[in-house]
Design a protein around this motif. Sequence first.
Motif, PDB file in Angstrom:
ATOM      1  N   ARG A 169      83.351   2.458  89.862  1.00 35.49           N
ATOM      2  CA  ARG A 169      82.418   3.444  89.740  1.00 35.49           C
ATOM      3  C   ARG A 169      83.190   4.848  90.052  1.00 35.49           C
ATOM      4  O   ARG A 169      84.028   4.513  91.058  1.00 35.49           O
ATOM      5  N   PHE A 170      82.749   5.971  89.763  1.00 35.70           N
ATOM      6  CA  PHE A 170      83.456   6.824  89.911  1.00 35.70           C
ATOM      7  C   PHE A 170      83.294   7.395  91.567  1.00 35.70           C
ATOM      8  O   PHE A 170      82.139   6.704  92.174  1.00 35.70           O
ATOM      9  N   ARG A 171      84.117   7.730  92.344  1.00 36.70           N
ATOM     10  CA  ARG A 171      84.013   7.766  93.926  1.00 36.70           C
ATOM     11  C   ARG A 171      82.984   8.432  94.165  1.00 36.70           C
ATOM     12  O   ARG A 171      82.518   9.483  94.031  1.00 36.70           O
ATOM     13  N   ARG A 172      82.341   7.732  95.209  1.00 38.93           N
ATOM     14  CA  ARG A 172      81.011   8.383  96.079  1.00 38.93           C
ATOM     15  C   ARG A 172      81.154   7.838  97.543  1.00 38.93           C
ATOM     16  O   ARG A 172      82.310   7.561  98.049  1.00 38.93           O
ATOM     17  N   SER A 173      80.414   8.129  98.338  1.00 39.96           N
ATOM     18  CA  SER A 173      80.423   7.640  99.820  1.00 39.96           C
ATOM     19  C   SER A 173      79.382   6.763 100.359  1.00 39.96           C
ATOM     20  O   SER A 173      79.203   7.111 101.543  1.00 39.96           O
ATOM     21  N   TYR A 174      78.652   6.067  99.292  1.00 46.17           N
ATOM     22  CA  TYR A 174      77.598   5.559 100.045  1.00 46.17           C
ATOM     23  C   TYR A 174      77.504   4.122  99.108  1.00 46.17           C
ATOM     24  O   TYR A 174      77.929   4.188  98.168  1.00 46.17           O
ATOM     25  N   ALA A 175      76.660   3.357  99.294  1.00 49.10           N
ATOM     26  CA  ALA A 175      76.070   2.176  98.701  1.00 49.10           C
ATOM     27  C   ALA A 175      77.058   1.499  98.139  1.00 49.10           C
ATOM     28  O   ALA A 175      76.974   1.130  96.955  1.00 49.10           O
ATOM     29  N   TYR A 176      78.233   0.944  98.861  1.00 48.04           N
ATOM     30  CA  TYR A 176      79.163   0.098  98.191  1.00 48.04           C
ATOM     31  C   TYR A 176      78.827  -1.178  97.614  1.00 48.04           C
ATOM     32  O   TYR A 176      79.477  -1.926  96.874  1.00 48.04           O
ATOM     33  N   SER A 177      77.620  -1.814  98.394  1.00 50.13           N
ATOM     34  CA  SER A 177      77.382  -2.929  98.105  1.00 50.13           C
ATOM     35  C   SER A 177      76.432  -2.881  97.009  1.00 50.13           C
ATOM     36  O   SER A 177      75.931  -4.242  96.600  1.00 50.13           O
ATOM     37  N   ASP A 178      75.696  -2.164  96.746  1.00 53.02           N
ATOM     38  CA  ASP A 178      74.601  -1.948  95.377  1.00 53.02           C
ATOM     39  C   ASP A 178      75.219  -1.997  94.116  1.00 53.02           C
ATOM     40  O   ASP A 178      75.934  -1.076  93.775  1.00 53.02           O
ATOM     41  N   LEU A 179      75.067  -3.231  93.540  1.00 51.92           N
ATOM     42  CA  LEU A 179      75.716  -3.372  92.050  1.00 51.92           C
ATOM     43  C   LEU A 179      75.118  -2.454  91.015  1.00 51.92           C
ATOM     44  O   LEU A 179      75.907  -2.126  90.039  1.00 51.92           O
ATOM     45  N   ASN A 180      73.917  -1.822  91.216  1.00 49.86           N
ATOM     46  CA  ASN A 180      73.461  -0.857  90.277  1.00 49.86           C
ATOM     47  C   ASN A 180      74.188   0.508  90.389  1.00 49.86           C
ATOM     48  O   ASN A 180      73.973   1.397  89.666  1.00 49.86           O
ATOM     49  N   LYS A 181      75.059   0.719  91.337  1.00 48.38           N
ATOM     50  CA  LYS A 181      75.751   1.902  91.514  1.00 48.38           C
ATOM     51  C   LYS A 181      77.196   1.790  90.660  1.00 48.38           C
ATOM     52  O   LYS A 181      77.795   2.667  91.018  1.00 48.38           O
ATOM     53  N   TYR A 182      77.471   0.711  90.257  1.00 45.49           N
ATOM     54  CA  TYR A 182      78.724   0.432  89.507  1.00 45.49           C
ATOM     55  C   TYR A 182      78.631   0.654  88.260  1.00 45.49           C
ATOM     56  O   TYR A 182      77.535   0.345  87.488  1.00 45.49           O
ATOM     57  N   THR A 183      79.393   1.359  87.258  1.00 45.92           N
ATOM     58  CA  THR A 183      79.336   1.862  86.148  1.00 45.92           C
ATOM     59  C   THR A 183      80.059   0.875  85.046  1.00 45.92           C
ATOM     60  O   THR A 183      79.455   0.413  83.966  1.00 45.92           O
ATOM     61  N   TYR A 184      81.050   0.415  85.479  1.00 43.88           N
ATOM     62  CA  TYR A 184      81.945  -0.533  84.539  1.00 43.88           C
ATOM     63  C   TYR A 184      82.062  -1.967  85.455  1.00 43.88           C
ATOM     64  O   TYR A 184      82.302  -2.026  86.252  1.00 43.88           O
ATOM     65  N   TRP A 185      82.307  -2.905  84.365  1.00 49.62           N
ATOM     66  CA  TRP A 185      82.169  -4.249  84.779  1.00 49.62           C
ATOM     67  C   TRP A 185      83.242  -5.021  83.689  1.00 49.62           C
ATOM     68  O   TRP A 185      83.398  -4.946  82.696  1.00 49.62           O
TER      69      TRP A 185
END
Length: 125
Positions: free
Chosen positions: A99-115
């Motif tokens: 996912r494009f860099r953020r600063s939170y919720a690293y463990s939330d799979l819904n926050k990732y864009t590419y798989w």
Amino acid sequence: QVQLVESGGGLVQAGDSVRLSCAASGRTLSNYDMGWFRQAPGKEREFVAAITWSGGSTYYADSVKDRFTISRDTAKNTVYLQMNSLKPEDTAVYYCAARFRRSYAYSDLNKYTYWGQGTQVTVSS
């Protein structure tokens, strides 16, 4: 678009070590947080580990802490998951995510864009 391809899975015995690789193409990963997730048969996909875009911080699920290590090689556009002291309960399909860099919720799979498509790891007892 970012394309991710995992490799390195296979059948191993309890106590063995395996290193998974996630090779990216399409874009450089230098601005992307990266995560590893896994899904065992009949279970939901769960967080395993994540590394920030800078590589400065890493995060782990309690179940793998002190056994797994996530790292990244920006020059190779690749992320790794070193898995030591494997247990039968580590058996799952392992997925790489970006996912494009953020600063939170690293463990939330819904926050990732590419798989990626996933790689199977089977640990026999």
